[in-house]
Enzyme design. Sequence first.
Site, short mmCIF file in Angstrom:
data_model
loop_
_atom_site.label_atom_id
_atom_site.label_comp_id
_atom_site.label_asym_id
_atom_site.label_seq_id
_atom_site.Cartn_x
_atom_site.Cartn_y
_atom_site.Cartn_z
N LYS A 52 10.18 3.21 4.15
CA LYS A 52 9.49 2.11 3.45
C LYS A 52 10.48 1.29 2.61
O LYS A 52 10.45 0.07 2.61
CB LYS A 52 8.36 2.68 2.57
CG LYS A 52 7.21 3.23 3.40
CD LYS A 52 6.21 4.06 2.59
CE LYS A 52 5.21 4.74 3.52
NZ LYS A 52 4.29 5.65 2.84
N GLN A 96 3.49 8.57 -2.90
CA GLN A 96 3.54 9.25 -1.59
C GLN A 96 2.76 10.57 -1.63
O GLN A 96 2.99 11.40 -2.50
CB GLN A 96 5.01 9.50 -1.19
CG GLN A 96 5.19 10.05 0.21
CD GLN A 96 4.79 9.07 1.31
OE1 GLN A 96 5.06 7.89 1.25
NE2 GLN A 96 4.12 9.58 2.34
N ASP A 119 -1.54 0.65 -0.75
CA ASP A 119 -1.92 1.66 0.24
C ASP A 119 -3.41 1.53 0.57
O ASP A 119 -3.87 2.08 1.58
CB ASP A 119 -1.65 3.08 -0.30
CG ASP A 119 -0.36 3.68 0.24
OD1 ASP A 119 0.10 3.23 1.31
OD2 ASP A 119 0.18 4.59 -0.41
#
Length: 293
Positions: A52, A96, A119
């Site tokens: 990412k 994460q 997200d």
Amino acid sequence: MQILDGKKTSLQIQDEIRDEVIEIKASGSRPPHLVAILVGDNGASETYVRAKVKACKRVGFESTLIRLESNVSQCELIAIIEKINNDENHDGLIVQLPLPTHIDEKIVTSTINPNIDVDGFHESNLGKLMLNIPSFLPATPYGILELLKRYKVETSGKHCVVLGRSNIVGTPISLMMSRNKFPGNCTVTLTHSKTKDLVQITRQADILIVALGKSEFINSDMIKSGVCIVDVGITRVKSNKTKNGWKLLGDVNYDNVKEKCSYITPVPGGVGPMTIAMLLKNTLSSFRKDFLV
Ligand code: NAP
């Protein structure tokens, strides 16, 4: 059979984003900024976060990676998130997953400011998805839709069977595939571990979306000819044939099914890179304040 090439498509999307970033910078503005928080030393998480950050660099975004020890307390993590929530120079924040077991992922997710929740996991953004209100879409299902769209896969009137009902993949993609638009207008069957006669259902699928986390679960006896398969699964297994000692397996036995498919996503190089592209797209939307409440 046509491969739905997520790697190639992801790079195309990244090029489109990079062009926008060049214009943003030319106008004198700062570039979009994504912050990622990584807790502990989970190998798979490390790989995903690194990819990412690399993608941010590729498109000209700023990125900040905050690494925390696995014994960080939930309070400390929340304090860090709240600080980022209130900083106007950050457009996206991701934590994460998975987190260490002493930390409640639901509490952490709902602490993130929904306006920078790129997200799309915050209950406010998932609620908007349910109500069809524009919002940050969870990056993996968003990536699946974009892949089907760019390859012009016919979806209207098709039977879409989804395997797995997680909040981040199976449930949202089921909703999205049933929407009255393209890609969408499918009749959707959502299956899970309690589903009876699974094979009888998967054999009816025109579009099969598999998000189980069970490597090579789907074989050619479980599908009909001409099916479009989207394989979301990623399982890391040890390998002495790769440089890093790991290889990735999907939930579909690719070699066994490929001849029977009209379309198929490979693993790696399918849904994974699309997830990254859509995370960047969400960050750009956040920068533009597309969904601000
Ligand atoms: P998850 O939370 O791991 O849950 C798995 C789902 O599969 C559950 O809903 C479970 O049913 C269902 N299931 C398990 N065994 C089954 C069976 N035999 N028949 C039917 N359903 C069964 O799901 P996830 O987080 O969506 O992850 C799934 C996979 O996708 C993992 O390999 C993950 O690494 C991968 N993934 C990839 C990406 C990407 O970017 N490519 C992104 C996210 C996830 P129950 O609900 O009944 O337990």
